[in-house]
Design an enzyme around this catalytic site. Structure first.
Site, PDB file in Angstrom:
ATOM      1  CG  ASP A  84      -1.778  -1.038   1.275  1.00 27.19           C
ATOM      2  OD1 ASP A  84      -2.360  -1.359   0.277  1.00 27.19           O
ATOM      3  OD2 ASP A  84      -2.711  -1.582   2.610  1.00 27.19           O
ATOM      4  CE1 TYR A 101       4.894  -6.068   3.658  1.00 29.58           C
ATOM      5  CE2 TYR A 101       3.686  -8.714   3.918  1.00 29.58           C
ATOM      6  CZ  TYR A 101       3.437  -7.544   2.932  1.00 29.58           C
ATOM      7  OH  TYR A 101       2.783  -6.836   1.803  1.00 29.58           O
TER       8      TYR A 101
END
Length: 284
Positions: A63, A124
């Site tokens: 994003d 992540y």
């Protein structure tokens, strides 16, 4: 989206990183917004002196504001272009790309490789500090400041209850026709000597806003606003809870993407394309 390059083309794997602060995410968008995909495709078109845009397929669409250290993509190039360019393409891209995105490696991909569907996990890291003085100015674009003291042990207790295969609808932004069933393989938090708390989050795949929502829930546990069993109860309820905040993107970095052995690529691609459902309990 094919698992093989078309006749006359070569599938090329790209390993890359970027600072997401000035990008509107990975994927190209209408209206001329700056994206990572757009920058790399423009650079490829320029350095190969092509009229055609060679479209990238990425392991994980990040994003706006999210960073990547170990992103992977692939592109199908005409065989003659690859033969002419492969020895000098990396350096030419370095000279053409802006400073906030780098391609570190280019190599012909093995048969059946697909950057998105061949991946077996994505890892992540989310970084946050509860230092009462705030964030080191040199790290402000990569670390979130949380202005309440955090109990990392309580956060880890809550995190353990979320591991495994579940429907993460309560932690995802719903997308029409897309499943929210995922296998969360790792969720753990460690406080470093510098006081920064790093959350490691690894799953076979992630749905939209999943990592940032999970971290939002764990922060509520860490600062004492919710008990350690609360994130698990939210997960079991299966619906968005207004108390689960999607934390800001700049603390999040895609660190690494994992792939199976070359002889497992075709099977993995098929598995990843199958729509998943959770097993149902037996009748007896």
């Amino acid at each position: 989206m094919s698992d093989e390059a078309a006749p006359g083309y070569v599938r090329v794997r790209l390993d890359l990183s970027y600072d997401g602060g000035d990008f509107h995410g990975w994927a190209k968008q209408a209206g001329g917004k700056r994206t990572v995909q757009g920058e790399i495709e423009d650079a490829l078109r320029t350095v190969t002196r092509s009229r055609e845009t060679y479209e990238l397929t990425v392991a994980g669409r990040t994003d706006a504001g999210v960073h990547a250290r170990g992103q992977v993509a692939h592109v199908d190039l005409p065989r003659e272009v690859w033969a002419e360019q492969n020895g000098k393409l990396l350096k030419r891209l370095a000279g053409r790309l802006p400073r906030d995105v780098r391609v570190w490696a280019l190599r012909e991909a093995p048969v059946g490789f697909n950057a998105r569907f061949s991946a077996v996990w994505r890892r992540y890291a989310y970084r946050v500090t509860d230092n009462p003085g705030g964030v080191d100015p040199l790290l402000r674009g990569h670390v979130l400041w949380h202005d309440w003291p955090l109990d990392v042990d309580a956060m880890n207790e809550a995190a353990r209850r979320l591991l495994g295969e579940h429907d993460f609808a309560a932690y995802c932004k719903k997308r029409e026709g897309a499943t929210t069933i995922r296998t969360l393989q790792e969720l753990s938090l460690v406080r470093g000597d510098d006081g920064i708390v790093t959350a490691t989050v690894r799953a076979d795949a992630f749905c939209h806003n999943m990592v940032r929502s999970l971290i939002g829930a764990l922060l509520f546990v860490g600062d004492g606003h919710r008990p350690p069993d609360w994130p698990g109860k939210v997960l079991a309820a299966g619906v968005r809870d207004s108390a689960v905040h999607v934390v800001r993107p700049h603390g999040l970095t895609l660190e690494e993407v994992g792939y199976p052995a070359d002889d497992r690529l075709a099977a993995r691609n098929k598995e990843a394309r199958n729509r998943r459902s959770l097993p149902t309990a037996g009748c007896c």
